[in-house]
Design a protein around this motif. Sequence first.
Motif, PDB file in Angstrom:
ATOM      1  N   TYR A 130     -11.613  -2.621  -3.181  1.00  0.00           N
ATOM      2  CA  TYR A 130     -12.177  -3.953  -2.954  1.00  0.00           C
ATOM      3  C   TYR A 130     -11.199  -4.765  -2.113  1.00  0.00           C
ATOM      4  N   ARG A 131     -11.745  -5.492  -1.133  1.00  0.00           N
ATOM      5  CA  ARG A 131     -10.902  -6.363  -0.321  1.00  0.00           C
ATOM      6  C   ARG A 131     -11.644  -7.651  -0.002  1.00  0.00           C
ATOM      7  N   SER A 132     -10.927  -8.764  -0.165  1.00  0.00           N
ATOM      8  CA  SER A 132     -11.430 -10.081   0.212  1.00  0.00           C
ATOM      9  C   SER A 132     -10.259 -10.840   0.805  1.00  0.00           C
ATOM     10  N   ASP A 133     -10.361 -11.156   2.093  1.00  0.00           N
ATOM     11  CA  ASP A 133      -9.273 -11.812   2.807  1.00  0.00           C
ATOM     12  C   ASP A 133      -8.031 -10.925   2.689  1.00  0.00           C
ATOM     13  N   THR A 134      -6.949 -11.421   2.091  1.00  0.00           N
ATOM     14  CA  THR A 134      -5.729 -10.611   1.983  1.00  0.00           C
ATOM     15  C   THR A 134      -5.597  -9.921   0.625  1.00  0.00           C
ATOM     16  N   PHE A 135      -6.510 -10.196  -0.308  1.00  0.00           N
ATOM     17  CA  PHE A 135      -6.455  -9.591  -1.641  1.00  0.00           C
ATOM     18  C   PHE A 135      -7.133  -8.226  -1.621  1.00  0.00           C
ATOM     19  N   GLU A 136      -6.469  -7.210  -2.203  1.00  0.00           N
ATOM     20  CA  GLU A 136      -7.028  -5.869  -2.308  1.00  0.00           C
ATOM     21  C   GLU A 136      -6.769  -5.330  -3.706  1.00  0.00           C
ATOM     22  N   SER A 137      -7.724  -4.534  -4.213  1.00  0.00           N
ATOM     23  CA  SER A 137      -7.566  -3.951  -5.538  1.00  0.00           C
ATOM     24  C   SER A 137      -8.564  -2.817  -5.729  1.00  0.00           C
ATOM     25  N   PRO A 138      -8.189  -1.821  -6.532  1.00  0.00           N
ATOM     26  CA  PRO A 138      -9.220  -0.882  -6.964  1.00  0.00           C
ATOM     27  C   PRO A 138     -10.086  -1.566  -8.022  1.00  0.00           C
ATOM     28  N   VAL A 139     -11.340  -1.174  -8.106  1.00  0.00           N
ATOM     29  CA  VAL A 139     -12.246  -1.636  -9.151  1.00  0.00           C
ATOM     30  C   VAL A 139     -12.931  -0.393  -9.695  1.00  0.00           C
ATOM     31  N   ILE A 140     -12.755  -0.135 -10.992  1.00  0.00           N
ATOM     32  CA  ILE A 140     -13.319   1.059 -11.624  1.00  0.00           C
ATOM     33  C   ILE A 140     -14.540   0.649 -12.429  1.00  0.00           C
ATOM     34  N   VAL A 141     -15.668   1.325 -12.171  1.00  0.00           N
ATOM     35  CA  VAL A 141     -16.922   0.992 -12.832  1.00  0.00           C
ATOM     36  C   VAL A 141     -17.458   2.206 -13.588  1.00  0.00           C
ATOM     37  N   ASP A 142     -18.322   1.941 -14.573  1.00  0.00           N
ATOM     38  CA  ASP A 142     -18.973   3.018 -15.319  1.00  0.00           C
ATOM     39  C   ASP A 142     -20.145   3.576 -14.511  1.00  0.00           C
ATOM     40  N   LYS A 143     -20.877   4.520 -15.090  1.00  0.00           N
ATOM     41  CA  LYS A 143     -21.984   5.169 -14.372  1.00  0.00           C
ATOM     42  C   LYS A 143     -23.103   4.191 -14.023  1.00  0.00           C
ATOM     43  N   ASN A 144     -23.150   3.034 -14.719  1.00  0.00           N
ATOM     44  CA  ASN A 144     -24.166   2.010 -14.436  1.00  0.00           C
ATOM     45  C   ASN A 144     -23.667   0.926 -13.488  1.00  0.00           C
ATOM     46  N   GLY A 145     -22.452   1.080 -12.977  1.00  0.00           N
ATOM     47  CA  GLY A 145     -21.921   0.131 -12.010  1.00  0.00           C
ATOM     48  C   GLY A 145     -21.244  -1.088 -12.609  1.00  0.00           C
ATOM     49  N   PHE A 146     -20.971  -1.096 -13.915  1.00  0.00           N
ATOM     50  CA  PHE A 146     -20.332  -2.245 -14.554  1.00  0.00           C
ATOM     51  C   PHE A 146     -18.829  -2.012 -14.679  1.00  0.00           C
ATOM     52  N   VAL A 147     -18.062  -3.039 -14.398  1.00  0.00           N
ATOM     53  CA  VAL A 147     -16.613  -2.939 -14.321  1.00  0.00           C
ATOM     54  C   VAL A 147     -16.013  -2.524 -15.659  1.00  0.00           C
ATOM     55  N   LEU A 148     -15.199  -1.464 -15.588  1.00  0.00           N
ATOM     56  CA  LEU A 148     -14.397  -1.016 -16.720  1.00  0.00           C
ATOM     57  C   LEU A 148     -12.973  -1.535 -16.606  1.00  0.00           C
ATOM     58  N   ASP A 149     -12.433  -1.460 -15.392  1.00  0.00           N
ATOM     59  CA  ASP A 149     -11.054  -1.883 -15.170  1.00  0.00           C
ATOM     60  C   ASP A 149     -10.912  -2.476 -13.778  1.00  0.00           C
ATOM     61  N   TYR A 150     -10.337  -3.649 -13.743  1.00  0.00           N
ATOM     62  CA  TYR A 150     -10.012  -4.353 -12.510  1.00  0.00           C
ATOM     63  C   TYR A 150      -8.522  -4.627 -12.685  1.00  0.00           C
ATOM     64  N   PRO A 151      -7.665  -3.660 -12.277  1.00  0.00           N
ATOM     65  CA  PRO A 151      -6.252  -3.667 -12.653  1.00  0.00           C
ATOM     66  C   PRO A 151      -5.573  -5.024 -12.503  1.00  0.00           C
ATOM     67  N   GLU A 152      -4.856  -5.368 -13.571  1.00  0.00           N
ATOM     68  CA  GLU A 152      -4.087  -6.608 -13.700  1.00  0.00           C
ATOM     69  C   GLU A 152      -4.952  -7.854 -13.806  1.00  0.00           C
ATOM     70  N   LEU A 153      -6.271  -7.701 -13.782  1.00  0.00           N
ATOM     71  CA  LEU A 153      -7.149  -8.863 -13.904  1.00  0.00           C
ATOM     72  C   LEU A 153      -8.051  -8.781 -15.139  1.00  0.00           C
ATOM     73  N   PHE A 154      -8.843  -7.690 -15.267  1.00  0.00           N
ATOM     74  CA  PHE A 154      -9.807  -7.564 -16.371  1.00  0.00           C
ATOM     75  C   PHE A 154      -9.894  -6.121 -16.851  1.00  0.00           C
ATOM     76  N   THR A 155     -10.052  -5.969 -18.172  1.00  0.00           N
ATOM     77  CA  THR A 155     -10.305  -4.662 -18.778  1.00  0.00           C
ATOM     78  C   THR A 155     -11.477  -4.801 -19.728  1.00  0.00           C
ATOM     79  N   ARG A 156     -12.439  -3.894 -19.598  1.00  0.00           N
ATOM     80  CA  ARG A 156     -13.596  -3.952 -20.506  1.00  0.00           C
ATOM     81  C   ARG A 156     -13.210  -3.326 -21.842  1.00  0.00           C
ATOM     82  N   ARG A 157     -13.480  -4.065 -22.918  1.00  0.00           N
ATOM     83  CA  ARG A 157     -13.168  -3.606 -24.277  1.00  0.00           C
ATOM     84  C   ARG A 157     -14.404  -3.089 -25.004  1.00  0.00           C
ATOM     85  N   PHE A 158     -15.602  -3.479 -24.534  1.00  0.00           N
ATOM     86  CA  PHE A 158     -16.854  -3.028 -25.156  1.00  0.00           C
ATOM     87  C   PHE A 158     -17.929  -2.995 -24.093  1.00  0.00           C
TER      88      PHE A 158
END
Length: 184
Positions: free
Chosen positions: A156-184
Amino acid sequence: MSKQIMFWEKQETSGFEYLELSYGDKIIQAESTVLFIEGGVPQRVTYSIIFGQGWVVKHLCIMNHTQNKTLSLSSNGNGCWFDDNGDEIQSLRSAVDIDISCTPFTNSLPINRQSWTLDEPKLFEMVYISAHDLSFKKVKQIYKLIHEDETRTFHYRSDTFESPVIVDKNGFVLDYPELFTRRF
C-alpha cells in the motif's frame, strides 16, 4: 440478514475498533465504534457506511463524539459525492472509495471492489477523512497484490507512506504492521 463482527487493536497508540457488518439482499451495512488516543486526548468515533453492489459506498455518517462533530456524505457510486443538502462536492469528483484515518476497515473497500493479479499495481482516488476533525480531501493511493495463499498481502502506498497490508480470504485486514492488528 447475516452478520459478521470484527475487532481490531490499534498499535500506534492505545485503541480498539468494534465493527459489525450486516449483509442484506442488495446492501451491506457497516456499524463501528472506534476508541483511541490522539494527541494525548481520548477519542470516540462512530461511523455507519451503507454499500451497494460490489462494495460501492452509497452513504457514510461519521461522528467524533469527543469533538462533537458529524460528517455525512452520499455517493452515486460513480465518483460524485454529495453533502447533507444534496449539493455535489466538486473537490471529491472521481473518488469512489473512502479511507477513514482511524480504521483499517476502509482499506478493504478497494481490495474487495477489484479483481487482482500478482504484482499489478492499481491506482485509486479516495476520499480521505480525518477521524480527529472530520476534514476530508481527495487523495491517490496505490495497492499492489504481492503475495497470495491463505491470506493476501498488498503493498500500500499513499503519498510518501508505504506499508504492507495483510488481509484474509474475504479481503478484510488482519494486519497493518505497526498500525492495526485484528483480534477477532
